[in-house]
Design an enzyme around this catalytic site. Structure first.
Site, PDB file in Angstrom:
ATOM      1  N   ASP A  26       0.828  -1.201   0.000  1.00  0.00           N
ATOM      2  CA  ASP A  26       0.000   0.000   0.000  1.00  0.00           C
ATOM      3  C   ASP A  26       0.867   1.257   0.000  1.00  0.00           C
ATOM      4  O   ASP A  26       1.951   1.271   0.589  1.00  0.00           O
ATOM      5  CB  ASP A  26      -0.896  -0.017   1.251  1.00  0.00           C
ATOM      6  N   HIS A  43       3.577   3.545  -8.810  1.00  0.00           N
ATOM      7  CA  HIS A  43       3.397   2.133  -9.165  1.00  0.00           C
ATOM      8  C   HIS A  43       4.676   1.570  -9.803  1.00  0.00           C
ATOM      9  O   HIS A  43       5.057   0.423  -9.537  1.00  0.00           O
ATOM     10  CB  HIS A  43       2.220   1.977 -10.121  1.00  0.00           C
ATOM     11  N   LEU A 137      11.705 -20.509  -3.347  1.00  0.00           N
ATOM     12  CA  LEU A 137      10.626 -19.653  -2.879  1.00  0.00           C
ATOM     13  C   LEU A 137       9.423 -19.738  -3.815  1.00  0.00           C
ATOM     14  O   LEU A 137       9.589 -19.729  -5.039  1.00  0.00           O
ATOM     15  CB  LEU A 137      11.114 -18.200  -2.818  1.00  0.00           C
TER      16      LEU A 137
END
Length: 252
Positions: A26, A43, A137
């Site tokens: 956020d 962004h 991962l």
């Protein structure tokens, strides 16, 4: 050596390192606004923070990293911003997929696939297929994701099986519901991090977060780095997780 240092050195979950970390990324727009930049620049910088988070999660020995990249509610944003976000997703997959694959990262995508633009759906499928056999991962990308939508789809699937006589309503359990969620076979998150100071889930992993620890950081997502990640892990390690029961410490 602190518990965090021990866990970081050995990648040990026994030493307190979470197995699965989920992040609500956020603050991209606020980061940009505070610098007099357009929201799209926030962004763009946020994508760099994703790369850093993936690298650092690998270095810590974290097994699963889930990122909330685009919610089902984000379609209501201005069209130009949505188009920019779609462009960044395409760019990230095209530029980074080879590097992720080389680093033995497996990519999983959760969220509603029906109705997505064909080019986006194809890229998501490609990312999963290319990395399916990797054993390092697992990067879980929540795209077009909403927890209520996810639960509704799971319930509809179970209801369809009941209607067909495949299962009896009395046999529906928490496990059978979890098995129909997008996250089936993915462990529930141990730690959920939200950046930018907000303190809410925003329709993210609502079922799976039942016993997660939450860490809310004031830093905006583009400024989230290894240090901020370590701080969140350290706070998590100071928590006492009881899962509704008692630990030796709390029973005293």
């Amino acid at each position: 050596m602190t518990g965090f240092e021990a866990a970081k050195a050995g990648g040990s979950h026994e030493a307190g390192m979470p197995r699965h970390v989920a992040i609500i990324m956020d603050g991209n727009g606020r980061w940009a606004r505070s610098r007099g930049l357009p929201r799209v620049e926030g962004h763009r910088r946020g994508v760099n923070a994703v790369r850093e988070a993936v690298r650092h999660a690998q270095s810590l020995g974290i097994e699963w990293l889930t990122i909330y990249s685009f919610s089902s509610e984000n379609w209501s944003r201005p069209l130009d911003e949505v188009q920019e976000l779609m462009g960044l997703l395409k760019l990230f997959i095209r530029r980074d997929l080879a590097d992720l694959h080389k680093a033995n990262v497996r990519v999983r995508v959760i969220g509603e696939r029906a109705g997505l633009p064909a080019d986006i759906a194809d890229l998501l499928d490609e990312a999963e297929a290319k990395t399916a056999e990797n054993t390092g991962l697992t990067l879980v990308v929540a795209f077009n994701y909403g927890a209520r939508n996810e639960i509704a789809r799971a319930v509809r699937a179970l209801a369809a099986d009941v209607a067909k006589g495949v299962i009896d309503p009395q046999d529906i359990t928490e496990a059978s519901i979890a098995g129909r969620l997008d996250t089936a076979a993915i462990p529930d998150p141990d730690l959920i991090i939200r950046t930018s100071g907000e303190q809410r889930l925003s329709n993210f992993l609502m079922w799976q977060a039942a016993y997660a620890e939450f860490v809310f950081l004031p830093v905006h997502w583009p400024d989230f780095d290894a240090k901020a990640f370590d701080e969140a892990i350290s706070e998590y390690q100071g928590r006492e997780r009881r899962f509704g029961g008692l630990t030796a410490r709390s029973a005293v």
